[in-house]
Design a protein around this motif. Structure first.
Motif, short mmCIF file in Angstrom:
data_model
loop_
_atom_site.label_atom_id
_atom_site.label_comp_id
_atom_site.label_asym_id
_atom_site.label_seq_id
_atom_site.Cartn_x
_atom_site.Cartn_y
_atom_site.Cartn_z
N ILE A 1 -31.37 0.57 32.34
CA ILE A 1 -32.55 0.39 33.44
C ILE A 1 -33.75 0.20 32.52
CG2 ILE A 1 -33.51 1.87 35.00
CD1 ILE A 1 -31.01 3.08 36.02
N SER A 2 -34.60 -0.50 33.12
CA SER A 2 -35.96 -0.66 32.60
C SER A 2 -37.04 0.02 33.12
CB SER A 2 -36.30 -2.38 32.60
OG SER A 2 -37.71 -2.56 32.33
N LEU A 3 -37.87 0.72 32.46
CA LEU A 3 -38.84 1.54 32.62
C LEU A 3 -40.31 1.00 32.33
CD1 LEU A 3 -37.21 4.94 32.47
CD2 LEU A 3 -37.55 3.70 34.71
N ARG A 4 -41.41 1.22 33.05
CA ARG A 4 -42.54 0.96 32.54
C ARG A 4 -43.25 2.30 32.44
NH1 ARG A 4 -43.84 -4.13 31.99
NH2 ARG A 4 -43.06 -5.66 33.48
N ALA B 1 -45.42 6.54 26.36
CA ALA B 1 -44.61 5.64 25.46
C ALA B 1 -45.03 6.32 23.96
CB ALA B 1 -44.84 4.22 25.50
N ALA B 2 -46.08 6.50 23.63
CA ALA B 2 -46.54 7.00 22.25
C ALA B 2 -45.77 8.62 22.07
CB ALA B 2 -47.86 7.01 21.92
N ALA C 1 -41.99 12.32 20.08
CA ALA C 1 -40.86 13.19 20.28
C ALA C 1 -39.71 12.78 19.73
CB ALA C 1 -41.00 13.60 21.81
N ALA C 2 -39.33 11.60 19.79
CA ALA C 2 -37.81 11.13 19.41
C ALA C 2 -37.80 11.06 17.83
CB ALA C 2 -37.80 9.57 19.86
N SER D 1 -33.01 8.42 19.10
CA SER D 1 -33.64 7.38 19.55
C SER D 1 -34.59 7.50 20.66
CB SER D 1 -32.41 6.21 19.62
OG SER D 1 -31.69 6.43 20.97
N VAL D 2 -35.42 6.52 20.70
CA VAL D 2 -36.35 6.67 22.14
C VAL D 2 -35.42 6.67 23.36
CG1 VAL D 2 -38.06 5.54 23.28
CG2 VAL D 2 -38.39 5.68 20.84
#
Length: 89
Positions: A5-8, A14-15, A20-21, A27-28
């Motif tokens: 699933i793609s999220l914006r 995102a940073a 955190a990852a 992985s993110v």
């Protein structure tokens, strides 16, 4: 089975997710999926929360000790993201 699933996300979110990852050594995608799973479980079961200690996630009753020391949880609640089991302290 999993589904892509793609999220914006905003640049800031995102940073933060990427940082955190990196800190968690995951992985993110894995951390993002786990975060969404925990959020959905919190919506379904408002009296639980997830806490991170020692690199592991624990299910806790809101504002209390880890849930494993107080309540016997159904197996479906115990299964965490990516097929891992949550550690019940």
């Amino acid at each position: 089975m999993s589904k892509v699933i793609s999220l914006r996300l905003s640049d800031d979110t995102a940073a933060r997710l990427q940082a955190a990852a990196r800190r968690a050594g995951r992985s993110v995608s894995e951390l993002g999926a786990c975060s969404i799973e925990e959020s959905l479980r919190h919506l379904e079961f408002a009296d639980i929360e997830f806490r991170g200690t020692g690199g592991e996630r624990h299910v806790c009753l809101h504002g209390a000790l880890p849930a494993g020391s107080r309540v016997r949880w159904p197996g479906s609640l115990m299964t965490a993201c990516s097929g891992r089991r949550l550690k019940m302290a």
